[in-house]
Design a protein around this motif. Sequence first.
Motif, PDB file in Angstrom:
ATOM      1  N   LEU A  48      28.430 -20.579  -8.395  1.00  0.00           N
ATOM      2  CA  LEU A  48      28.109 -21.967  -8.052  1.00  0.00           C
ATOM      3  C   LEU A  48      27.803 -22.058  -6.562  1.00  0.00           C
ATOM      4  O   LEU A  48      28.266 -21.245  -5.777  1.00  0.00           O
ATOM      5  CB  LEU A  48      29.301 -22.876  -8.376  1.00  0.00           C
ATOM      6  N   SER A  49      27.058 -23.051  -6.174  1.00  0.00           N
ATOM      7  CA  SER A  49      26.785 -23.248  -4.751  1.00  0.00           C
ATOM      8  C   SER A  49      27.959 -23.988  -4.106  1.00  0.00           C
ATOM      9  O   SER A  49      28.741 -24.668  -4.794  1.00  0.00           O
ATOM     10  CB  SER A  49      25.508 -24.064  -4.560  1.00  0.00           C
ATOM     11  N   VAL A  50      28.072 -23.872  -2.798  1.00  0.00           N
ATOM     12  CA  VAL A  50      29.120 -24.622  -2.097  1.00  0.00           C
ATOM     13  C   VAL A  50      28.886 -26.123  -2.259  1.00  0.00           C
ATOM     14  O   VAL A  50      29.838 -26.899  -2.313  1.00  0.00           O
ATOM     15  CB  VAL A  50      29.243 -24.224  -0.608  1.00  0.00           C
ATOM     16  N   HIS A  51      27.633 -26.525  -2.381  1.00  0.00           N
ATOM     17  CA  HIS A  51      27.319 -27.945  -2.600  1.00  0.00           C
ATOM     18  C   HIS A  51      27.852 -28.411  -3.950  1.00  0.00           C
ATOM     19  O   HIS A  51      28.398 -29.511  -4.059  1.00  0.00           O
ATOM     20  CB  HIS A  51      25.813 -28.189  -2.516  1.00  0.00           C
ATOM     21  N   ALA A  52      27.701 -27.582  -4.990  1.00  0.00           N
ATOM     22  CA  ALA A  52      28.225 -27.931  -6.314  1.00  0.00           C
ATOM     23  C   ALA A  52      29.751 -28.025  -6.271  1.00  0.00           C
ATOM     24  O   ALA A  52      30.338 -28.953  -6.844  1.00  0.00           O
ATOM     25  CB  ALA A  52      27.786 -26.905  -7.351  1.00  0.00           C
ATOM     26  N   LEU A  53      30.394 -27.096  -5.591  1.00  0.00           N
ATOM     27  CA  LEU A  53      31.855 -27.125  -5.490  1.00  0.00           C
ATOM     28  C   LEU A  53      32.334 -28.381  -4.792  1.00  0.00           C
ATOM     29  O   LEU A  53      33.298 -29.018  -5.223  1.00  0.00           O
ATOM     30  CB  LEU A  53      32.357 -25.879  -4.764  1.00  0.00           C
ATOM     31  N   ARG A  54      31.665 -28.768  -3.725  1.00  0.00           N
ATOM     32  CA  ARG A  54      32.034 -30.011  -3.020  1.00  0.00           C
ATOM     33  C   ARG A  54      31.815 -31.229  -3.921  1.00  0.00           C
ATOM     34  O   ARG A  54      32.617 -32.166  -3.925  1.00  0.00           O
ATOM     35  CB  ARG A  54      31.228 -30.153  -1.735  1.00  0.00           C
ATOM     36  N   PHE A  55      30.716 -31.212  -4.672  1.00  0.00           N
ATOM     37  CA  PHE A  55      30.425 -32.317  -5.600  1.00  0.00           C
ATOM     38  C   PHE A  55      31.528 -32.419  -6.653  1.00  0.00           C
ATOM     39  O   PHE A  55      32.032 -33.508  -6.926  1.00  0.00           O
ATOM     40  CB  PHE A  55      29.066 -32.097  -6.270  1.00  0.00           C
ATOM     41  N   TYR A  56      31.894 -31.301  -7.265  1.00  0.00           N
ATOM     42  CA  TYR A  56      32.937 -31.308  -8.297  1.00  0.00           C
ATOM     43  C   TYR A  56      34.253 -31.834  -7.733  1.00  0.00           C
ATOM     44  O   TYR A  56      34.959 -32.596  -8.391  1.00  0.00           O
ATOM     45  CB  TYR A  56      33.152 -29.914  -8.872  1.00  0.00           C
ATOM     46  N   GLU A  57      34.568 -31.453  -6.506  1.00  0.00           N
ATOM     47  CA  GLU A  57      35.799 -31.954  -5.878  1.00  0.00           C
ATOM     48  C   GLU A  57      35.699 -33.464  -5.645  1.00  0.00           C
ATOM     49  O   GLU A  57      36.607 -34.216  -5.980  1.00  0.00           O
ATOM     50  CB  GLU A  57      36.040 -31.236  -4.555  1.00  0.00           C
ATOM     51  N   ARG A  58      34.582 -33.899  -5.082  1.00  0.00           N
ATOM     52  CA  ARG A  58      34.385 -35.322  -4.766  1.00  0.00           C
ATOM     53  C   ARG A  58      34.436 -36.191  -6.021  1.00  0.00           C
ATOM     54  O   ARG A  58      34.974 -37.292  -6.000  1.00  0.00           O
ATOM     55  CB  ARG A  58      33.045 -35.488  -4.045  1.00  0.00           C
ATOM     56  N   GLU A  59      33.893 -35.699  -7.124  1.00  0.00           N
ATOM     57  CA  GLU A  59      33.844 -36.464  -8.372  1.00  0.00           C
ATOM     58  C   GLU A  59      35.121 -36.341  -9.206  1.00  0.00           C
ATOM     59  O   GLU A  59      35.212 -36.929 -10.263  1.00  0.00           O
ATOM     60  CB  GLU A  59      32.639 -36.024  -9.206  1.00  0.00           C
TER      61      GLU A  59
END
Length: 76
Positions: free
Chosen positions: A19-30
């Motif tokens: 996964l990209s770091v952007h996807a990981l941040r998104f999953y955390e934020r959501e």
Amino acid sequence: MPETNPGLSIGQVAERTGLSVHALRFYEREGILVAPVRRGPGGRRLYSDRDVEWLSASTCAPPACHCPPSASTLTS
């Protein structure tokens, strides 16, 4: 299963899961992750082995499905 490391960086998790770091941040934020991501000194994210296992399992989906199910769906 006990933790075997003090925490993985977001880059290490991205490399292990694909996964990209952007996807990981998104999953955390959501709120998609099972538990909140711990923070180390300086505010850096520290992921557990359990986080990596969950992300690996929950993102193995057919190409048409871009988002993993919510954590509450998987843990109930």
